[in-house]
Enzyme design. Structure first.
Site, mmCIF file in Angstrom:
data_model
loop_
_atom_site.group_PDB
_atom_site.id
_atom_site.type_symbol
_atom_site.label_atom_id
_atom_site.label_comp_id
_atom_site.label_asym_id
_atom_site.label_seq_id
_atom_site.Cartn_x
_atom_site.Cartn_y
_atom_site.Cartn_z
ATOM 1 N N ASN A 133 -0.334 -7.648 -3.927
ATOM 2 C CA ASN A 133 -1.053 -6.856 -4.931
ATOM 3 C C ASN A 133 -0.120 -5.867 -5.632
ATOM 4 O OD1 ASN A 133 -1.276 -5.514 -2.134
ATOM 5 N ND2 ASN A 133 -1.634 -3.830 -3.544
ATOM 6 N N GLU A 162 0.833 -1.206 0.000
ATOM 7 C CA GLU A 162 0.000 0.000 0.000
ATOM 8 C C GLU A 162 0.865 1.251 0.000
ATOM 9 O OE1 GLU A 162 -1.032 -2.926 1.674
ATOM 10 O OE2 GLU A 162 -2.202 -2.928 -0.155
ATOM 11 N N ASP A 203 -7.127 -5.200 -5.113
ATOM 12 C CA ASP A 203 -6.218 -5.504 -4.010
ATOM 13 C C ASP A 203 -6.244 -6.983 -3.640
ATOM 14 O OD1 ASP A 203 -4.371 -5.094 -1.902
ATOM 15 O OD2 ASP A 203 -6.001 -4.941 -0.462
#
Lengths: 177, 624
Positions: free
Chosen positions: B309, B225, B351
């Protein structure tokens, strides 16, 4: 010839004495302004003393333009990545009544500029100072600490909470004491 | 009812014909049907000597009553041969002792038990405790405080968790949130080496449990992230130096793709796909992190690890398949060289990290013995792969999925649902499963006695809106507004027993909150797992019937283990302490009025603050 040289010397010395100190009438927004210490606690031995306020705080916090710019920058500088749209995530929630490092404009400005030890990065020299003030004003609006006449009234994206101008003061949640 | 179905499945299994000839001769007078089924009826009442599905012996040695790595063994079965606690007596379980970890954050780690000592590692600040099990009350033997950088908390995406430590050769290996791998002397707690391998200033943290294979400590980074480029490293167990590093994006040379690389599907073949399936330079900040589980097959000399991801979540910023994210690599543990790769979710839109556990099993598939790898994946499918080649044998949804329409077994490619494509400035509603997946990191358990995989998982859907995002090193790089909602039925979690051979669920239990804890299953046919309210539950491995439950002090998101104590008796242990991504609303005190808080998870967990509070306590149970 000698009297002429002496006269010129005298004149230049006299004129030099007229040179006044430079005054900074226009602060440069790219540089840090409020470098005065901002306490992060209300505990002061012997009782709380007033600390100097920054005149930028007052001029930014009730200004609709600055608040809407703050809202835009909140996404652009990835504040929303950690604090979501005020509810928090990697970082703490900003729309509640809990303030770890102080709720004043000056405190929030210092938090963004200097960072805090448990994960808040320092954005000094990364975000121009005036934009930090705009962010600080917007952060306060998330918990209802901005005049509803100035706080942003709409959201360009998915509706995730009431617009900032309708956010109740987090400390009272809109109820009178 | 359940047993009947199982027997029928057994009788239809070609394994029946492999019974010893003498056995069949002995029953020669019986009819043809009985000839096949009778030996199985006897076999069913005893422990079958060769179950139809079992882990390879080299990756799952006979149980020694210890628990030396979070997944129990290299095959990652989380199965214990201990049977003192069984379906009949589990209701009598009682607390043997408890221990406060002193940290009120999400406790995702598995305790370890080696010899007479239990080892636990806490979330940030990653304190390691050794408890002496041979003394009453299991007093502390030693503790080790690594004092990680407090600033690391600011770049940990989903609470400041760790998923545990690993024991090998008299040493405890563990990772700290601020990017250190540390080896401790298991006896004294003295540090032997400390390797700083990840940099928090570019958003890297380490949350996974290391795996020790052939004298190497395998560790990967977290930060999908934060625009972090994913890697897995092998550190020398002796002195901590980096033996090899394999990146999961970028040129083949850095991904350690060489002449030995033989992917099964055409979509994974080509030169430098880790560069060419990205916009220019985007692979440098493209994710593909290794923060989940690694398995190891000693016979094939291969390790298997998933990749996270791609970053950012907003897919408009990275057109292409985004190799080698959201997939799985088989690598040579000695060199890191890639042997094969399969991409669960090419060009991920939601994701769907590909980092879940892989259970290594040997079984007959359509009549032929196959070495398989079973993976309940985040995108909602229960994959059965041939672990020698990476070929997909089966991919069936184990819960509600509408983000895709299945897996094309010919091309191996996930079939996207065009109605659920995300992008900038567009709100797409009711996407199932969520960003947290039908199942996230929480590991499942496999019992060779039942042939069932016990899967703790979520039942959630979400709305997503792509938004513009700037890359600023060390800050989030997501670009997606997410808000989650309960999945069909309203129960936000489920605990499903999946019949691997039949490719369908045997039974499934509904839970109010996502089941964010791991599972363990024993030869006593008992499965243990925990709930986010704090219940620690024992259910029947055959039927799912609730046999016993105990309310702990905080929500459970940890990994249960079971071991034989110094007194010769069986114990069960679990860490209780709410947190993790699902529990961040409590451990991080987030505000439920913002639907997008904690990357959208808070919207579906608004009532968790009323159900539990933060904590961090070890519970150990035994029979009276």
């Amino acid at each position: 010839m000698r009297p002429v040289v002496a006269l010129l010397l005298f004149a230049s010395l006299t004129l030099a004495a007229c040179q006044r100190e430079e005054r900074d009438t226009r602060p440069q927004s790219a540089l840090g302004s409020g470098e005065q210490p901002t306490p992060v606690t209300t505990l002061e031995p012997g009782g709380q003393r007033p600390y100097p306020t920054d005149n930028k705080a007052a001029s930014f916090e009730a200004n609709a333009f600055h608040l809407s710019e703050g809202k835009r920058l909140f996404g652009w500088f990835n504040c929303s990545g950690c604090h979501a749209n005020g509810g928090g995530g990697m970082g703490p929630a900003l729309m509640d009544e809990k303030w770890i490092y102080g709720k004043s404009m000056e405190s929030i400005h210092a938090t963004i500029r200097d960072g805090r030890p448990n994960g808040m990065p320092s954005f000094r020299d990364k975000i121009p100072d005036d934009q930090i003030w705009e962010l600080a004003a917007f952060v306060r609006s998330l918990s209802g600490n901005a005049p509803s006449s100035a706080a942003p009234s709409r959201n360009d994206d998915m509706m995730v909470h009431p617009s900032e101008n309708r956010m109740p003061d987090a400390a009272t949640l809109g109820k009178s004491p | 009812m359940k047993q009947a179905t199982q027997l029928a499945a057994f009788c239809g299994d070609p394994a029946c014909t492999d019974r010893p000839a003498a056995f069949r001769k002995h029953l020669g007078v019986l009819t043809a049907t009985l000839l096949v089924c009778a030996p199985l009826l006897t076999a069913a009442s005893e422990a079958p000597s060769t179950p139809a599905i079992s882990p390879p012996a080299a990756a799952a040695p006979p149980d020694d009553g210890q628990w030396a790595m979070p997944a129990k063994n290299y095959a990652s079965t989380r199965f214990s041969d201990l049977a003192e606690i069984n379906e009949g007596n589990v209701k009598n379980l009682q607390v043997a002792f408890t221990f406060s970890t002193g940290v009120n954050k999400g406790q995702e780690a598995a305790p370890l038990v080696v010899g007479n000592t239990m080892y636990i590692v806490t979330p940030f600040p990653n304190v390691v405790y050794a408890l002496d099990l041979s003394k009453p009350g299991a007093p502390m033997k030693w503790k080790y405080e690594p004092n990680p950088e407090p600033a690391a908390q600011g770049v940990a995406c989903c609470d400041v968790v760790t998923r545990g430590a690993a024991f090998a050769d008299g040493r405890i290996f563990f990772n700290t949130l601020d990017g250190h791998t540390i080896a401790l002397d298991a006896n004294s707690g003295q540090p032997i080496w400390n390797a700083h391998i990840a940099n928090i200033n570019i958003g890297e943290t380490i949350t996974m449990a290391p795996l020790v294979v052939k004298g190497k400590v395998l560790v990967g980074n977290s930060g999908g992230e934060m625009g972090v480029r994913g890697w897995v490293k092998a550190l020398d167990a002796g002195d901590g130096h980096v033996v090899w590093t394999a990146y999961n994006t970028g040129p083949d040379k850095e991904v350690l793709i060489g002449p030995d690389f033989k992917p099964h599907y055409d979509m994974d073949k080509g030169k430098d796909l880790g560069v060419t399936t990205w916009p220019p330079e985007a692979w440098k900040i493209g994710g593909g992190n290794v923060w989940g589980w690694i398995s190891y097959d000693p016979d094939l000399n291969l390790i298997f690890h998933g990749t996270g991801n791609p970053g950012p979540w907003n897919p408009d910023l990275r057109p292409g398949d985004n190799k080698w994210t959201s997939g799985i690599f088989a690598r040579d543990p000695d060199t890191g060289a890639a042997k094969w790769f399969y991409q669960w979710t090419p060009h991920d839109l939601h994701d769907y990290d590909g980092i879940n556990e892989q259970v290594l099993l040997d079984m007959k598939w359509q009549g032929k013995p196959r070495k398989v790898l079973v993976r309940p994946e985040r995108n909602g499918y229960l994959y059965v792969l041939d672990r020698t080649t990476g070929e997909v044998l089966s991919a069936k949804p184990y819960g509600p999925v509408n983000s895709s329409k299945g897996v094309d077994l010919k091309t191996g490619r996930l079939i996207e649902n065009p109605d659920k494509l995300t992008g900038t400035g567009k709100v797409v509603r009711d996407i199932c499963p969520t960003a947290s997946g039908l199942k996230d990191w929480q590991p499942s358990a496999f019992s060779p006695k039942t042939g069932l995989l016990y899967i703790p998982h979520n039942n959630l859907c979400m709305d997503e809106e792509g938004v513009e995002v700037n890359y600023i090193a060390g800050t989030p790089y997501v670009g997606m507004n997410v808000r989650m909602i309960p999945g069909p039925g309203g129960n936000r979690g489920a605990f499903t027993a999946w019949d691997i051979a039949a490719e369908k669920p045997a039974w499934s239990l509904k839970e109010n909150f996502p089941v964010w804890s791991g599972a363990v299953v024993t030869a006593g046919d008992v499965v243990f797992y925990g709930t986010m309210e704090g219940w620690f539950k024992a259910v029947s491995a055959k039927t799912g019937d609730l046999l016993w439950q105990f309310k702990t002090s905080s929500g459970i998101i940890g990994q249960p283990i079971t071991y034989r104590g110094p007194d010769g008796h069986q114990y069960v242990a679990i860490l209780s302490g709410i947190g993790g991504w699902a529990g961040a609303i409590v451990s991080g005190d987030l505000d439920p009025r913002d639907a997008t808080a904690a990357l959208g998870f808070v919207n579906v967990m608004k009532d968790l603050k009323n159900a539990t509070t933060a904590g961090g306590t070890l519970y150990v149970f035994r029979l009276p």
